[in-house]
Design a protein around this motif. Structure first.
Motif, PDB file in Angstrom:
ATOM      1  N   PRO A 476      11.576 -22.034  -2.516  1.00 36.85           N
ATOM      2  CA  PRO A 476      10.881 -23.242  -2.058  1.00 36.85           C
ATOM      3  C   PRO A 476      11.722 -24.490  -2.313  1.00 36.85           C
ATOM      4  N   ARG A 477      11.702 -25.383  -1.353  1.00 38.00           N
ATOM      5  CA  ARG A 477      12.469 -26.626  -1.496  1.00 38.00           C
ATOM      6  C   ARG A 477      11.723 -27.580  -2.417  1.00 38.00           C
ATOM      7  N   GLU A 478      10.426 -27.342  -2.571  1.00 40.68           N
ATOM      8  CA  GLU A 478       9.624 -28.283  -3.355  1.00 40.68           C
ATOM      9  C   GLU A 478       8.413 -27.548  -3.911  1.00 40.68           C
ATOM     10  N   THR A 479       7.949 -27.986  -5.090  1.00 39.43           N
ATOM     11  CA  THR A 479       6.650 -27.496  -5.558  1.00 39.43           C
ATOM     12  C   THR A 479       5.677 -28.682  -5.580  1.00 39.43           C
ATOM     13  N   VAL A 480       4.421 -28.407  -5.307  1.00 44.12           N
ATOM     14  CA  VAL A 480       3.365 -29.415  -5.393  1.00 44.12           C
ATOM     15  C   VAL A 480       2.330 -28.837  -6.346  1.00 44.12           C
ATOM     16  N   LEU A 481       1.992 -29.597  -7.401  1.00 43.75           N
ATOM     17  CA  LEU A 481       1.043 -29.060  -8.389  1.00 43.75           C
ATOM     18  C   LEU A 481      -0.373 -29.546  -8.078  1.00 43.75           C
ATOM     19  N   VAL A 482      -1.316 -28.626  -8.092  1.00 39.68           N
ATOM     20  CA  VAL A 482      -2.709 -28.983  -7.795  1.00 39.68           C
ATOM     21  C   VAL A 482      -3.618 -28.349  -8.856  1.00 39.68           C
ATOM     22  N   ALA A 483      -4.838 -28.886  -8.964  1.00 38.65           N
ATOM     23  CA  ALA A 483      -5.786 -28.354  -9.954  1.00 38.65           C
ATOM     24  C   ALA A 483      -6.414 -27.058  -9.448  1.00 38.65           C
ATOM     25  N   ALA A 484      -6.583 -26.964  -8.115  1.00 42.05           N
ATOM     26  CA  ALA A 484      -7.181 -25.747  -7.518  1.00 42.05           C
ATOM     27  C   ALA A 484      -6.719 -25.640  -6.072  1.00 42.05           C
ATOM     28  N   LEU A 485      -6.682 -24.409  -5.561  1.00 39.92           N
ATOM     29  CA  LEU A 485      -6.313 -24.202  -4.156  1.00 39.92           C
ATOM     30  C   LEU A 485      -7.594 -24.146  -3.327  1.00 39.92           C
ATOM     31  N   PRO A 486      -7.572 -24.706  -2.106  1.00 41.40           N
ATOM     32  CA  PRO A 486      -8.781 -24.611  -1.276  1.00 41.40           C
ATOM     33  C   PRO A 486      -9.011 -23.165  -0.835  1.00 41.40           C
ATOM     34  N   ARG A 487     -10.180 -22.635  -1.089  1.00 40.98           N
ATOM     35  CA  ARG A 487     -10.460 -21.233  -0.744  1.00 40.98           C
ATOM     36  C   ARG A 487     -11.718 -21.151   0.116  1.00 40.98           C
ATOM     37  N   ASN A 488     -11.780 -20.129   0.961  1.00 41.44           N
ATOM     38  CA  ASN A 488     -12.990 -19.896   1.757  1.00 41.44           C
ATOM     39  C   ASN A 488     -13.980 -19.060   0.929  1.00 41.44           C
ATOM     40  N   PRO A 489     -15.179 -18.826   1.456  1.00 37.32           N
ATOM     41  CA  PRO A 489     -16.178 -18.100   0.649  1.00 37.32           C
ATOM     42  C   PRO A 489     -15.708 -16.711   0.214  1.00 37.32           C
ATOM     43  N   LEU A 490     -14.704 -16.143   0.919  1.00 34.96           N
ATOM     44  CA  LEU A 490     -14.213 -14.812   0.520  1.00 34.96           C
ATOM     45  C   LEU A 490     -13.095 -14.910  -0.529  1.00 34.96           C
ATOM     46  N   GLY A 491     -12.760 -16.157  -0.890  1.00 35.99           N
ATOM     47  CA  GLY A 491     -11.743 -16.340  -1.929  1.00 35.99           C
ATOM     48  C   GLY A 491     -10.329 -16.466  -1.369  1.00 35.99           C
ATOM     49  N   LYS A 492     -10.179 -16.440  -0.031  1.00 34.53           N
ATOM     50  CA  LYS A 492      -8.849 -16.523   0.584  1.00 34.53           C
ATOM     51  C   LYS A 492      -8.420 -17.992   0.677  1.00 34.53           C
ATOM     52  N   VAL A 493      -7.169 -18.255   0.338  1.00 32.41           N
ATOM     53  CA  VAL A 493      -6.678 -19.638   0.400  1.00 32.41           C
ATOM     54  C   VAL A 493      -6.673 -20.108   1.862  1.00 32.41           C
ATOM     55  N   VAL A 494      -7.223 -21.306   2.073  1.00 36.54           N
ATOM     56  CA  VAL A 494      -7.258 -21.848   3.443  1.00 36.54           C
ATOM     57  C   VAL A 494      -5.970 -22.638   3.662  1.00 36.54           C
TER      58      VAL A 494
END
Ligand code: MCA
Ligand code: AMP
Length: 510
Positions: A476-494
Motif C-alpha cells: 500500500p502506498r498509504e495507510t489510513v487509520l480509522v476507529a471502525a470499518l463501515p460494515r453491512n448487516p452481514l458484517g462485510k466491509v462496505v
C-alpha cells in the motif's frame, strides 16, 4: 509438428535476420534457435523431454531470458516466468504452487533465488546454452508436442486471495501472435522496443512473442526507465513500442523536465514509430491526447487479459482509433455482454464474456476456480463493458471492488489484506484502490489499529514491514487509520462507502 507455436519458430530457424538484442548481445533467429536447442538439452539432462515439468525462470530481461524460455518450451516443459520484484518468500511460494522442479536463474538475481532454489535443480542461465544439442531426441520429441500442451504458467491475481497460475497453451500463443501480427501489421523489418516485465502476458506474449513469431526483432531493455526509453526512440532504430498507461505518464513527466533541444529530439523519435500501443489498464484520454499532440496520432489502445490474450483492439489506422474505447473484437474472438440478471445485452452495460481459440485452458491445480471462471465455455472477464453501434467496446470498470490495477499490475485487495492481517498491530484492515493519475489505482490500506499500536500502523511502518512479504508494487502506498470499518448487516466491509469517503478528502502524498 503439432505445436503451431514451435512450428512457426522452426520455420524461422535458418534465418540470419536479427531476432533479439540487449545491451550486450545480438542474436539472429538461427542463433537464437540453436542456443534454445542447447538450453533444451541442458534442461532435459539426457531425458528425451521435460514432459510437462515446470521450470521456474528468474532471469533479468535480455537475450538469455529468451533462450532459456524457448529451451523450456522446445523441451516440452512449462515455463514459469518470475519477477525479481517479488521478495524471496513469495518467489518460493510460486515455485511450490507450480511444483517447479528446476530453476533457471541469472547470477545477478542469485541472492533473491536462495529460498526458491531449495530442493530444486538449479541451472545458471549464463551457461545454459554452452553444451551440445541433442539432435536425435529433439527432432521427434519436439514434433510430438501437442497444440493443447501448456507452454507457460502466468500467475494472475483474482478474487480469492493468492494468485492463480493461468495455463497458456502452445495453440494460445500461436493464435494470439497471429491475430496481432495481422491486426497490427507486423513486418519483418519491424523492431520492437521492449521495456515491459516478462512475467506477464503483455510483456511476454503480446509484445515479445508476437514480434518474434512475425519474424521481427525485439530490443530488450533491462527495465523501464523513462530517459532511456526516450533516447532509444530518438535513435530511431525501433518501429514499435508497447506500454501500460503509467509508462506514458512517466514518459511525459520526464519529457516535461527536459530542455527544449532534448524534447525536440525525443519528439522526433516518438514520431518515427510505426506503432505505439497501450493496454493492461485504461488509457486516460488526456494522455492519449498528449501523445497525439507529440506524434500526430493517439496510441493504439486495446483490451487484453492474461486468460484471453488481446480480445479487442482499436484499428491500426490512426484516424479510425477512438479515445476511451478499446475497439471491436479481433477475428476469432467471440464476445457477449451479460447483464446482472444473466441475460445477453447487445449494447450493455454488463459483464464481458469471451470465447475462442485464444482463451486459456484453466488455472493450474484449481479446478473449482476454473469452473467458476467460465459460464459454459465462455470466459467471464469480470470487466463491465458497453458496446457502441460500430461494435467498439468501452470498459466501465470491474465487477469486483477487490481487483485493483496499479501501473498495469493486477492486484487482489484480499491477498494484500491477508498479508497485512499477519501484522499484530493490525486489528482490522480493508484494502481499496483510489483513482490516481499515475498509477490508475492507488493502493490504500484502511486500518483499525490494535490497542496502542497506532504508530506501528503508520504508512512508513506498514510499508517497511510489508517489504519482505509482498512484491513492491503490491505494498500500500498509504495507510489510513480509522476507529471502525463501515460494515453491512452481514458484517462485510462496505468498500464503495470507504472509497467514496476517502476520495472526498484532500489528496495524500506519495
Ligand atoms: C513500481 N512500483 C509500483 C508499481 N511499479 N507501485 C505500484 N504499482 C506499480 N505498478 C513501486 C516501486 O516498487 C517503487 O517502490 C516505486 O513504485 C517507484 O518505482 P518507479 O521507479 O517509479 O516505478 P517503475 O519501476 O518505473 O515501474 C513503473 C512501471 C511498472 C514501469 C509502470 O509498474 C511496470 O512495469 N508495469 C507494467 C505491469 C504489466 O506489465 N502489466 C501487464 C499485466 P519503492 O519506492 O517502495 O521502492 S498483463 C495484462 O494486463 C493483460 C494481458 C493486458 O491487457 O496487457
Ligand atoms: P491481467 O489479469 O493482469 O491480465 O489484467 C487484465 C485486466 O486488465 C482486464 O480484465 C482489464 O480489467 C484490464 N485491462 C486490460 N486492458 C485494458 C484497457 N485497455 N482498458 C481498461 N482496462 C484494461
Amino acid at each position: 509438428m503439432r505445436s503451431p507455436f514451435l512450428a512457426r519458430l522452426h520455420a524461422l530457424a535458418s534465418s540470419d535476420r536479427l531476432a533479439v538484442e540487449d545491451d550486450l548481445v545480438r542474436r539472429s533467429f538461427a542463433e537464437l534457435h540453436d542456443r534454445a536447442l542447447r538450453a533444451r538439452a541442458t534442461l532435459c539432462e539426457g531425458r528425451p523431454s521435460l514432459d510437462g515439468r515446470r521450470v521456474a525462470i528468474l532471469v533479468s530481461p535480455g537475450a538469455a531470458w529468451v533462450e532459456a524460455f524457448l529451451g523450456v518450451v522446445l523441451g516440452g516443459g512449462v515455463a514459469l516466468p518470475l519477477s525479481p520484484l517479488y521478495p524471496p518468500g513469495e518467489l518460493a511460494w510460486f515455485g511450490d504452487d507450480a511444483g517447479a522442479d528446476t530453476l533457471v536463474f541469472s547470477a545477478d538475481l542469485a541472492p533473491r533465488a536462495v529460498e526458491l532454489a531449495k530442493g530444486r535443480r538449479v541451472v545458471n542461465v549464463e551457461t545454459i546454452a554452452d553444451g551440445p544439442r541433442d539432435e536425435a531426441a529433439s527432432i521427434s520429441e519436439i514434433a510430438a508436442i501437442a497444440a493443447d500442451a501448456t507452454a507457460l504458467l502466468l500467475y494472475t491475481s483474482g478474487t480469492t486471495g493468492k494468485p492463480k497460475g493461468a495455463m497458456i497453451t502452445h495453440e494460445n500463443v500461436a493464435v494470439q501472435a497471429a491475430l496481432l501480427r495481422e491486426a497490427w501489421g507486423f513486418r519483418e523489418d519491424d523492431r520492437l522496443l521492449h521495456a515491459l516485465p516478462l512475467h506477464h502476458l503483455h510483456g511476454l506474449g503480446i509484445s515479445l512473442l508476437t514480434t518474434l513469431l512475425a519474424a521481427s526483432a525485439a530490443r530488450l531493455l533491462p527495465r523501464f526507465e523513462a530517459t532511456r526509453v526516450w533516447n532509444e526512440l530518438a535513435d530511431q532504430r525501433v518501429t514499435t513500442f508497447m506500454a501500460v498507461p503509467t509508462m506514458y505518464q512517466k514518459l511525459f513527466e520526464c519529457f516535461d523536465a527536459a530542455d527544449e533541444a532534448t524534447r525536440a529530439r525525443w519528439a522526433a523519435g516518438a514520431r518515427s514509430l510505426r506503432l505505439a500501443t497501450s493496454g493492461s489498464a485504461a488509457l486516460p484520454v488526456t494522455l492519449a491526447a498528449r501523445w497525439k499532440e507529440l506524434t500526430g496520432s493517439i496510441p493504439l489502445e486495446r483490451f487484453g487479459m492474461t486468460e484471453i490474450g488481446v480480445g479487442m483492439s482499436n484499428p491500426r489506422d490512426p484516424a479510425a482509433r477512438r479515445p476511451g474505447f478499446v475497439g471491436p473484437a479481433l477475428p476469432s474472438v467471440e464476445s457477449r455482454i451479460v447483464d446482472d440478471a444473466g441475460h445477453d445485452s447487445p449494447t450493455g452495460p454488463g459483464e464481458l464474456f469471451i470465447r475462442g481459440p485464444s482463451v486459456f485452458k484453466g488455472y493450474w491445480n484449481r479446478p473449482e476456480a476454473t469452473l467458476a471462471a467460465f459460464a459454459d465455455d465462455w470466459f467471464k472477464t469480470g470487466d463491465i463493458a458497453e458496446r457502441a453501434e460500430d461494435g467498439a467496446i468501452r470498459l466501465l470498470g470491474r465487477t469486483s471492488v477487490d481487483i485493483l490495477k496499479s501501473g498495469g499490475y493486477k492486484l487482489s485487495a484480499l491477498e494484500i489484506e491477508e498479508a497485512l492481517r499477519e501484522n499484530p498491530a493490525v486489528a482490522e484492515v480493508a484494502v481499496i484502490g483510489l483513482p490516481d493519475e499515475v498509477w490508475g489505482d492507488r493502493v490504500v490500506a484502511v486500518i483499525v489499529p490494535a490497542a496502542g499500536a497506532e504508530a506501528a500502523c503508520s504508512t512508513e511502518a506498514i510499508r517497511a514491514w510489508a517489504r519482505d512479504r509482498l512484491a513492491a508494487y503490491k505494498i500500500p502506498r498509504e495507510t489510513v487509520l480509522v476507529a471502525a470499518l463501515p460494515r453491512n448487516p452481514l458484517g462485510k466491509v462496505v468498500k464503495p462507502e470507504l472509497i467514496q469517503s476517502l476520495r472526498a478528502r484532500a489528496p495524500a502524498p506519495i
